[in-house]
Design an enzyme around this catalytic site. Sequence first.
Site, PDB file in Angstrom:
ATOM      1  CG  ASN A  56      57.237 -43.251 -85.712  1.00 13.50           C
ATOM      2  OD1 ASN A  56      56.059 -42.979 -85.529  1.00 13.50           O
ATOM      3  ND2 ASN A  56      58.021 -42.509 -86.440  1.00 13.50           N
ATOM      4  CD  GLU A  68      51.642 -34.748 -91.872  1.00 13.78           C
ATOM      5  OE1 GLU A  68      52.635 -35.074 -92.548  1.00 13.78           O
ATOM      6  OE2 GLU A  68      51.155 -33.610 -91.887  1.00 13.78           O
ATOM      7  CB  CYS A 100      58.026 -40.470 -91.047  1.00 19.41           C
ATOM      8  SG  CYS A 100      57.924 -38.968 -90.072  1.00 19.41           S
ATOM      9  CD  GLU A 139      49.869 -33.378 -88.385  1.00 17.34           C
ATOM     10  OE1 GLU A 139      50.998 -33.650 -87.948  1.00 17.34           O
ATOM     11  OE2 GLU A 139      48.865 -34.077 -88.160  1.00 17.34           O
TER      12      GLU A 139
END
Length: 480
Positions: free
Chosen positions: A150, A248, A282, A461
């Site tokens: 994405n 993630e 996301c 992160e």
Amino acid sequence: MQYLKNYIGGSLREPISGNYFENFCPSTAEAFSLVSDSDERDVELAVNAAKKAFSQWSELPVQKRSDYLMNLAEIIESKLEMLAQAETRDNGKPLWLSRSVDIPRAVSNFRFFATAILHFSSESHAMEHIALNYTLRTPIGIAGCISPWNLPLYLLTWKIAPALAAGNCVIAKPSEITPYTAFLLSEICMEAGLPDGVLNIIHGYGHKAGTALCKHPEIPIISFTGGTHTGKIISESTAPMFKKLSLEMGGKNPNLIFSDCHFEKAIQSGIFSSFLNQGEICLCGSRIFIEKNIYERFRDELVLKTNQLKTGDPLVAECKLGAIVSKQHLDKIASYVKLAVKEGGKILTGGNIYKPAGRCEKGWFFEPTIIEGLPVECRTNQEEIFGPVVSLIPFENDEEAIRFSNSTEYGLSASIWTENLNRAHTVASKIKAGIIWVNCWLLRDLRTPFGGMKSSGLGREGGWESLRFFTESKNVCIKY
Ligand code: NAD
């Protein structure tokens, strides 16, 4: 047709299988390049190259590593237009978005970690009159970095940059659906004179090349961004080897609209958080919870503004939504809209596959879609669709808004819209998600911890979190 070869040991290599598969441009549905179909043999070559490079790279003065990363940032920046065109061709996203977000962010990722590493320090703990503890943070070895389609170059560099800055060598596996800018990055690394084997990029399918990376015993650390289902598979395959893991994963994020919000700003942001990048972020807010007394007003305005959005050719500046990344993903989105109707939902706008006239008539497009009338627990409101589809749900009070927000297996992000400070703090503290925005969405400071709770993520992160993840800590205790 361009062959997207692997980047191993500083040069471009054919996959050992000799096989390639087609890579498509989503806005025209035409194949425009051929992707290396790599397997465990290519990963083995990359591991050998990375092993050879590791001792020199990890022992290089930090300033030198920083200089290499700064140089990469500069070259990417100098090729911004070419890379933006490439990203749009490969992913289908509007060119204005690739130009303003994707490629600039890849530049920032390298710059941010190139400078962060210069300021990275470790702790010392004095035990008064007894001893001194100090902590060493050393590179781990070869890091496997697996990224999704994405935000292709943006998310790949978000992993590569801190891993390299911390002194690791990297084997990266970009998404097989959008490998093009990762391939261009390998050319940039050669131009920049990055030492051979420090970064290796293996193309191919997740179940082949990705699996080989995760299962390789000499890759002790994996950073993954992608779907929750894939995250589970990676978790299972790496657990027996006790690999260090950062995951993630997916989201089903709530956007909470309280009646005391700044209405215009909430609408404007709601349009972005619903449909930016075709809803393929996301962090998109796919469930919009609206306080009952402003439900109709908010709904009607959101539908009105959505109807003004133009979908179509990603090269045309007026198009706010481009193409969906693949035919398979387009079909998945369409099937979720069908499911929503079956579950009793009412489509307020959109709901269909869209065919623009002209250059993109064969491309894969979907109308921005708003649905209402569905209960929070139905599949449409529980499962990640990852497309331009949002569901509107009214709520009675703060408690209900929080309960609805926390009702899925996910916990990535949330947006809260209220002018009441007390409410903002209280709701923010009670929502189970790693990232909460109040009166904004997607406002990012690269120093902050980034990641999800529950099925959305494992680990964080960003900033020091990334540098700590990509290093091993060792305590030394010296008795006086
Ligand atoms: P995906 O899980 O299908 O693929 C992601 C990457 O994993 C690809 O490179 C793929 O080749 C690889 N892969 C697939 N199977 C593998 C396996 N068995 N072993 C090792 N690697 C494997 O995800 P996608 O469809 O590319 O991306 C969409 C998903 O990513 C959505 O769920 C979205 O929410 C999530 N995402 C999360 C974040 C975040 O920061 N939390 C950011 C972007 C996207």
